[in-house]
Design a protein around this motif. Structure first.
Motif, PDB file in Angstrom:
ATOM      1  N   MET A   1       0.941  21.936 -34.340  1.00 48.71           N
ATOM      2  CA  MET A   1       1.170  21.138 -33.144  1.00 48.71           C
ATOM      3  C   MET A   1       2.050  19.946 -33.470  1.00 48.71           C
ATOM      4  N   HIS A   2       2.771  19.500 -32.464  1.00 52.50           N
ATOM      5  CA  HIS A   2       3.594  18.305 -32.569  1.00 52.50           C
ATOM      6  C   HIS A   2       2.812  17.149 -31.964  1.00 52.50           C
ATOM      7  N   VAL A   3       2.803  16.011 -32.622  1.00 52.96           N
ATOM      8  CA  VAL A   3       1.991  14.871 -32.176  1.00 52.96           C
ATOM      9  C   VAL A   3       2.881  13.775 -31.606  1.00 52.96           C
ATOM     10  N   ARG A   4       2.495  13.282 -30.437  1.00 53.68           N
ATOM     11  CA  ARG A   4       3.167  12.129 -29.826  1.00 53.68           C
ATOM     12  C   ARG A   4       2.118  11.063 -29.557  1.00 53.68           C
ATOM     13  N   LEU A   5       2.426   9.837 -29.937  1.00 54.93           N
ATOM     14  CA  LEU A   5       1.513   8.723 -29.691  1.00 54.93           C
ATOM     15  C   LEU A   5       1.816   8.063 -28.354  1.00 54.93           C
ATOM     16  N   CYS A   6       0.769   7.699 -27.637  1.00 51.66           N
ATOM     17  CA  CYS A   6       0.933   6.987 -26.371  1.00 51.66           C
ATOM     18  C   CYS A   6       1.283   5.526 -26.631  1.00 51.66           C
ATOM     19  N   TRP A   7       1.674   4.833 -25.566  1.00 49.77           N
ATOM     20  CA  TRP A   7       1.975   3.406 -25.696  1.00 49.77           C
ATOM     21  C   TRP A   7       0.788   2.677 -26.300  1.00 49.77           C
ATOM     22  N   ARG A   8       1.091   1.640 -27.072  1.00 49.58           N
ATOM     23  CA  ARG A   8       0.038   0.941 -27.807  1.00 49.58           C
ATOM     24  C   ARG A   8      -0.994   0.300 -26.869  1.00 49.58           C
ATOM     25  N   ARG A   9      -2.205   0.278 -27.366  1.00 48.84           N
ATOM     26  CA  ARG A   9      -3.320  -0.294 -26.622  1.00 48.84           C
ATOM     27  C   ARG A   9      -3.991  -1.305 -27.553  1.00 48.84           C
ATOM     28  N   ASP A  10      -3.338  -2.446 -27.730  1.00 49.14           N
ATOM     29  CA  ASP A  10      -3.789  -3.394 -28.751  1.00 49.14           C
ATOM     30  C   ASP A  10      -4.145  -4.767 -28.200  1.00 49.14           C
ATOM     31  N   GLY A  11      -4.288  -4.873 -26.882  1.00 48.89           N
ATOM     32  CA  GLY A  11      -4.747  -6.137 -26.303  1.00 48.89           C
ATOM     33  C   GLY A  11      -3.667  -7.121 -25.909  1.00 48.89           C
ATOM     34  N   ARG A  12      -2.413  -6.743 -26.087  1.00 44.37           N
ATOM     35  CA  ARG A  12      -1.338  -7.669 -25.730  1.00 44.37           C
ATOM     36  C   ARG A  12      -1.140  -7.769 -24.227  1.00 44.37           C
ATOM     37  N   ASN A  13      -1.536  -6.706 -23.501  1.00 44.09           N
ATOM     38  CA  ASN A  13      -1.367  -6.660 -22.051  1.00 44.09           C
ATOM     39  C   ASN A  13      -2.744  -6.553 -21.405  1.00 44.09           C
ATOM     40  N   ALA A  14      -3.031  -7.414 -20.466  1.00 43.94           N
ATOM     41  CA  ALA A  14      -4.360  -7.443 -19.853  1.00 43.94           C
ATOM     42  C   ALA A  14      -4.671  -6.171 -19.087  1.00 43.94           C
ATOM     43  N   ASN A  15      -3.636  -5.457 -18.614  1.00 38.52           N
ATOM     44  CA  ASN A  15      -3.852  -4.254 -17.810  1.00 38.52           C
ATOM     45  C   ASN A  15      -3.708  -2.956 -18.595  1.00 38.52           C
ATOM     46  N   GLU A  16      -3.485  -3.051 -19.917  1.00 39.66           N
ATOM     47  CA  GLU A  16      -3.155  -1.837 -20.661  1.00 39.66           C
ATOM     48  C   GLU A  16      -4.319  -0.852 -20.737  1.00 39.66           C
ATOM     49  N   SER A  17      -5.540  -1.288 -20.472  1.00 40.11           N
ATOM     50  CA  SER A  17      -6.670  -0.368 -20.475  1.00 40.11           C
ATOM     51  C   SER A  17      -6.705   0.488 -19.212  1.00 40.11           C
ATOM     52  N   LEU A  18      -5.802   0.205 -18.265  1.00 34.73           N
ATOM     53  CA  LEU A  18      -5.794   0.927 -16.994  1.00 34.73           C
ATOM     54  C   LEU A  18      -4.805   2.090 -16.982  1.00 34.73           C
ATOM     55  N   TYR A  19      -3.975   2.208 -18.015  1.00 37.42           N
ATOM     56  CA  TYR A  19      -2.992   3.294 -18.012  1.00 37.42           C
ATOM     57  C   TYR A  19      -2.744   3.793 -19.423  1.00 37.42           C
ATOM     58  N   SER A  20      -2.245   5.028 -19.498  1.00 39.26           N
ATOM     59  CA  SER A  20      -1.928   5.652 -20.782  1.00 39.26           C
ATOM     60  C   SER A  20      -0.848   6.697 -20.562  1.00 39.26           C
ATOM     61  N   ALA A  21       0.201   6.651 -21.362  1.00 46.34           N
ATOM     62  CA  ALA A  21       1.308   7.591 -21.213  1.00 46.34           C
ATOM     63  C   ALA A  21       2.069   7.693 -22.526  1.00 46.34           C
ATOM     64  N   ALA A  22       2.803   8.786 -22.674  1.00 49.37           N
ATOM     65  CA  ALA A  22       3.595   9.004 -23.885  1.00 49.37           C
ATOM     66  C   ALA A  22       5.001   9.427 -23.503  1.00 49.37           C
ATOM     67  N   GLN A  23       5.995   8.772 -24.067  1.00 52.14           N
ATOM     68  CA  GLN A  23       7.384   9.167 -23.859  1.00 52.14           C
ATOM     69  C   GLN A  23       7.676  10.403 -24.698  1.00 52.14           C
TER      70      GLN A  23
END
Length: 259
Positions: A1-23
């Motif tokens: 399988m090929h692995v793609r990481l989603c956008w970082r979820r490290d606390g820099r954005n207050a709303n980042e726990s509400l979305y997840s996506a990978a380019q």
């Protein structure tokens, strides 16, 4: 399988726990969304990847892990784009006017969008797509229930075993990769004949010969550590009392083909 990481979820954005996506790619190929997605799927096939694993990590551990059939990537992306277009046209995405899937010039797959009441519909396209597996929803090995094996101790209870009209289930297993070029080369070398000395078994049809890894697949997968064996000799190489002697003779034979 090929692995793609989603956008970082490290606390820099207050709303980042509400979305997840990978380019899926930084830029379009020849300015075409559809061509870019087809090229991604074609590259997976060319490089031997059957699936795309989308992973969302965080400081507290994994949040999402979606296993997506590579051939379905274009269709999933297209459907997410259609759902996003519909939500935007009906004013259900708040201030957001850009399509989820068409993220600037980057095709993107979404695993979560809880920023508005209706936007989870975009991510549901992926999770509900046939063949997509939610890895984190699978049972852990230490949580699996064990079957009651009482019937195994009963003589004459064989009529209780088996089934009719079986149902297909998903199965996961670990193993070692095998180079198909090695298998093809060994079978071509054998020309339908079992390569164990003293065995005269021969068939002209494909699939008769097994490719036996003399040292074990975990040790070596080379044409000079593999031999083509008929089914009977292959079982003996693994299970016969004299299997060590059999494999030593096979090793000496195969070593002649070392580069």
């Amino acid at each position: 399988m090929h692995v793609r990481l989603c956008w970082r979820r490290d606390g820099r954005n207050a709303n980042e726990s509400l979305y997840s996506a990978a380019q899926l790619r930084a830029r379009l190929d020849q300015g075409s969304w559809e061509q870019t997605l087809e090229n991604i799927a074609a590259r997976h096939e060319r490089e031997g990847f059957t699936h795309l694993l989308l992973v969302q990590d965080s400081t507290e551990g994994f949040v999402f892990a979606a296993l997506v059939p590579s051939g379905q990537i274009p269709a999933i992306w297209q459907r997410q784009r259609e759902v996003s277009d519909d939500l935007i046209s009906r004013g259900l995405t708040g201030k957001m006017t850009k399509n989820h899937a068409a993220n600037g010039s980057s095709p993107t797959l979404w695993l979560q969008d809880d920023r508005h009441l209706e936007t989870p519909a975009v991510a549901r396209v992926l999770w509900q797509w046939p063949g997509v597996i939610n890895i984190l929803a699978l049972p852990r090995l230490d949580e699996l229930e064990h079957d009651n094996d009482t019937f195994d101790d009963l003589v004459g209870a064989e009529q209780y075993f088996g089934r009719d009209q079986g149902q297909r289930i998903a199965s996961f297993r670990s193993g070692y990769p095998r180079d198909p070029r090695v298998r093809a080369a060994v079978r071509a070398r054998a020309k339908g004949h079992c390569e164990r000395a003293g065995c005269d078994e021969h068939r002209d049809y494909p699939g008769f010969l097994d490719v036996h890894h003399i040292l074990g697949i975990e040790v070596s997968d080379r044409v000079w550590t593999c031999v083509a064996l008929c089914p009977n000799c292959h079982r003996e190489a693994h299970f016969a009392p004299e299997s060590a002697d059999i494999n030593e003779a096979l090793r000496q034979f195969a070593s002649r083909f070392a580069i």
